[in-house]
Scaffold this active site. Structure first.
Site, PDB file in Angstrom:
ATOM      1  N   ASP B 103       3.240  -0.353   2.857  1.00  0.00           N
ATOM      2  CA  ASP B 103       2.220  -1.377   3.067  1.00  0.00           C
ATOM      3  C   ASP B 103       2.491  -2.573   2.169  1.00  0.00           C
ATOM      4  O   ASP B 103       3.296  -2.505   1.236  1.00  0.00           O
ATOM      5  CB  ASP B 103       0.823  -0.818   2.795  1.00  0.00           C
ATOM      6  CG  ASP B 103       0.673  -0.274   1.387  1.00  0.00           C
ATOM      7  OD1 ASP B 103       1.626   0.363   0.873  1.00  0.00           O
ATOM      8  OD2 ASP B 103      -0.385  -0.487   0.780  1.00  0.00           O
ATOM      9  N   GLU B 168      -0.591   1.993  -0.698  1.00  0.00           N
ATOM     10  CA  GLU B 168      -0.390   1.787  -2.131  1.00  0.00           C
ATOM     11  C   GLU B 168      -1.131   0.564  -2.639  1.00  0.00           C
ATOM     12  O   GLU B 168      -1.733   0.589  -3.713  1.00  0.00           O
ATOM     13  CB  GLU B 168       1.110   1.649  -2.432  1.00  0.00           C
ATOM     14  CG  GLU B 168       1.445   1.840  -3.922  1.00  0.00           C
ATOM     15  CD  GLU B 168       1.365   0.555  -4.739  1.00  0.00           C
ATOM     16  OE1 GLU B 168       1.307   0.649  -5.977  1.00  0.00           O
ATOM     17  OE2 GLU B 168       1.344  -0.548  -4.168  1.00  0.00           O
TER      18      GLU B 168
HETATM   19 ZN   LIG Z   1       4.680  -1.986  -4.783  1.00  0.00          ZN
HETATM   20 ZN   LIG Z   2       2.548  -4.250  -4.740  1.00  0.00          ZN
END
Ligand SMILES: [Zn+2]
Ligand SMILES: [Zn+2]
Ligand SMILES: [Zn+2]
Ligand SMILES: [Zn+2]
Lengths: 479, 479
Positions: B103, B168
């Site tokens: 992501d 993340e």
């Molecule tokens: Zn990263």
């Molecule tokens: Zn990042």
């Protein structure tokens, strides 16, 4: 010429055409003419075109007036044209100049709308949609009223001039120049006797009003820059003087928790409250508790005292912090150190606050606070402003509108002022040198600029009849 | 088994395939897998699928692990699945677990990108695009390195396990539970000897480093509500206690202009600076003036003193104000009184700050300041946090990575720490009970999370060789 029977015929005609009025409003709302975001500029142009076609259908001659470019971040973006129209030029008739706007505030379903903002939906006698009440409903109201005269085979009792713009929600850029430097010298206003604007609301939800005063506005852009780009707070956090903390510091110096403006001397020029004006507030129909409940506030300012609330809406300035451009605004946990942020705040101005004087007070105050901060970052502040406006509510034009309102709603309208600002009101007053009147269509809980903006079906339909009756009443005024 | 000739062959193979590596990165960047905005959730899923296909192509067995739902404003939104893979199970070989994320941070061209953020463009030896360096480039780097072994007809010197997630940038929602409550009990980590993450950057632009420490993060959501909906500042300004001014007041109490955190006792648990650690900073290659110029800051914090800057990036906490959700963020003059606003700020945590303890200090401080404010509005604060992490840089795993780095870049890497936070680092340490190492691919000026994020072609290509060499070096470590 219209007879005693004309209005009843018109009312019947309007009642028979409710569905088509709703459908046309649905069409208008479906065009997302958001003026503050250049992304929607094509939709703004489309909205102007759409309205031009409708105006031609009722018989007006129209033209699209180019008003040049807008500068956004150094880029020149074309402004939507202003739609100017004329219907009738009988020298024996009075001439009314009607102003309205075709643009809307931004709206996203995810902001908390119950249905798609750009899809007009009827629920419980209310038409929900962005622009329904501000200002597409009222603009269409005029067209329907004119059309109703045609529908019953009667000629209009007045001549009409139209100015429909599509940048009102973004400071009416280009409009003042068009009105003062072009239309006025060209003689557009020479035949105008009265100016009417329908772009505001009743005070409450049941009693109509006519509005003779508006607050002005002074809108500020307060920019702080710490770096040329946004930075990762993990990598850069702890090593830069962050623009956000400087901006938050400055924004925190402007107003206290009770809404008292902290900018030096800003209340000094406010017109003193006379005993006569004070009495006016006693008779106004306004229920603070209903007002509080309608927005689900935990507690209103000024301890919820009616007269204090009205005075702080109408005759005292207020300062609101609107937001920050350039900072994280999305849901979730964005870990950015914004490189450049622009804080937005505005002050509503009242008689006798002069915008230029207020701007200077704000600039001086912010620069003083900035010096006290001692930050190495760059700060810049600029403003766009419009003065407050009032008319004499005893003028024959107001009396004509009051008679029309009473005929439709069977009650004398309140003569009210408003907290909002429609800067063009003053420009139209100056351009025409004639009496300007605000004739609201929508109710006080229509939530213009907010989620779930709506227009009551009743206000829309009775509003069309009100506009038709207003044209009739002004037609009767001595030429 | 690989011979002395294998690496030179691999390097040649990599140099011959530069165009295909660029094209694959272009494909990956073109998928706008923005995890913080549910609008892009389908793209996140698409990105995971795309990577799964690539992982299968290099011979891995893969599975998509469901990690449940995310709650956004009371709505349950499905999280993207986590891609889990296995390649090789030779009991004589070491096994490395590789983590990466698919992501990206949000990006709009209008934020100040020179080209479309989701279109990879090469300019002056740099590949510009959102995710190029964080973290799509490094993830692809592993795939290319594995593929290069196949390309030259050599078997891999290690077994590999893969964990590629797509949340993340939004707190890795669901990942900890998957790792600790599912993969660990299932035995996924039983054979793992080492963990390697490539999701950070060199300190500067020329000298490689290996990273043995990260700051943690404690991210706060500070909500103030004054009404159930947004209000028009003209109509309501002066009659409500505005949520924005309360929020701005609270946000102004957190940090001073020099970045000193004002929250009571927050520095108390920070590990004291030893003489030994102090000396480490002397030899680190870091040029404050180049750093300042790269972001065009007017002046750095701590008067730009090198050791102070490094320590405030690595071993002292920092607090950043990120923005406000629910307020006006668009260009232009929106005149809204937001009904509910959520201020976002975060603190980067360092040894020995415990997240739970820090959250309590922040909550207590904010509630105290709120009581002092005496506002009738509603206030709420919540947090999501991850602890700081450090490893011993003298571990054989670090020495193997250092030898690999020296072979590629002909210089000993700096053993560095980072200001950023990758909370999964700690979870992987706990899940595997093995040594975790951060092996950066990109350079210190890659501008992850910012406008014009890029990955140098050199870092990408040499990074692929570095990864291949690292696999070889770890393969040689005693089993
Ligand atoms: Zn990263
Ligand atoms: Zn990042
Ligand atoms: Zn309006
Ligand atoms: Zn409006």
């Amino acid at each position: 010429m219209p007879s005693e029977k004309t209005l009843p015929q018109i009312f019947k005609y309007v009642d028979e055409n409710v569905e088509s009025y709703k459908n046309l409003l649905k069409e208008a709302v479906a065009i997302p003419s958001v003026s503050c975001d250049a992304k929607y500029r094509d939709d703004c142009v489309r909205m102007v075109q759409w309205t031009k076609d409708k105006l031609k259908e009722v018989g007006a001659t129209t033209e699209l007036r180019d008003v040049g470019f807008q500068n956004i971040d150094g880029k020149e973006i074309k402004l939507p044209p202003v739609l100017v129209g004329t219907l009738g030029n009988d020298p024996k008739k009075n001439t009314i100049c009607i102003y309205g706007h075709l643009d809307v505030q931004p709206a996203l379903k995810s902001d908390g709308w119950e249905s798609e903002p750009f899809e007009l939906v009827e629920r419980n006698g209310k038409l929900y949609g962005r622009g329904s009440t501000d200002d597409k409903g009222p603009v269409l109201g005029w067209l329907h009223a004119i059309n109703a005269y045609k529908g019953v085979g009667e000629e209009l009792p007045v001549n009409l001039k139209f100015i429909f713009e599509c940048m009102e929600e973004s400071g009416s850029e280009g409009l003042d120049e068009l009105l003062m430097d072009k239309l006025k010298p060209e003689g557009f206003f020479d035949s105008v006797d009265y100016v009417c604007i329908s772009d505001n609301y009743w005070l409450g939800t049941t009693k109509p009003c006519i509005t003779y005063g508006l607050r002005g506005i002074s809108y500020y852009f307060l920019e702080v820059e710490c770096a040329k780009m946004d930075l990762h707070s993990g990598v850069y956090g702890g090593t830069v003087h962050e623009a956000m903390s400087d901006l938050i510091y400055l924004m925190n110096t402007l107003v206290d928790k009770d809404g008292k403006i902290l900018i030096t001397d800003v209340y000094k020029s406010v017109a003193p409250l006379t005993e006569n004006e004070k009495k006016l507030y006693d008779t106004i129909d306004f229920d603070p508790e209903a007002y509080r409940k309608s927005i689900e506030a935990h507690k209103l300012a000024h301890n919820g005292v009616k007269e204090q609330l009205l005075m702080h809406r109408w005759r005292y300035p207020s300062l609101s912090l609107h937001g920050i451009e350039g900072a994280a605004f999305q849901p979730g946990a964005k870990t950015v150190i914004p490189g450049k942020v622009i804080g937005k705040f505005s002050m509503r101005l009242v008689p006798d606050q002069e915008p230029a004087e207020i701007e200077k007070l704000v600039f001086d105050f912010v620069h003083k606070k900035w010096a006290e901060r001692g930050s190495p970052n760059k700060m810049r502040i600029w403003a766009q402003s419009g003065r407050a406006w009032t008319e004499n509510p005893d003028h024959p034009h107001y009396q004509a509108a009051a008679r029309a309102t009473k005929l439709i709603y069977q009650t004398d309208p309140d003569m009210s002022r408003e907290g909002g600002s429609i800067p063009v009101t003053i420009t139209l007053q100056e351009a025409s040198n004639k009496n300007v009147l605000l004739l609201p269509m929508g109710a006080g809980d229509d939530m213009a600029h907010s989620q779930n903006e709506k227009l009551n079906v009743r206000n829309y339909i009775e509003g069309i009849k009100l506009f038709a009756t207003y044209l009739m009443e002004v037609g009767k005024l001595a030429k």
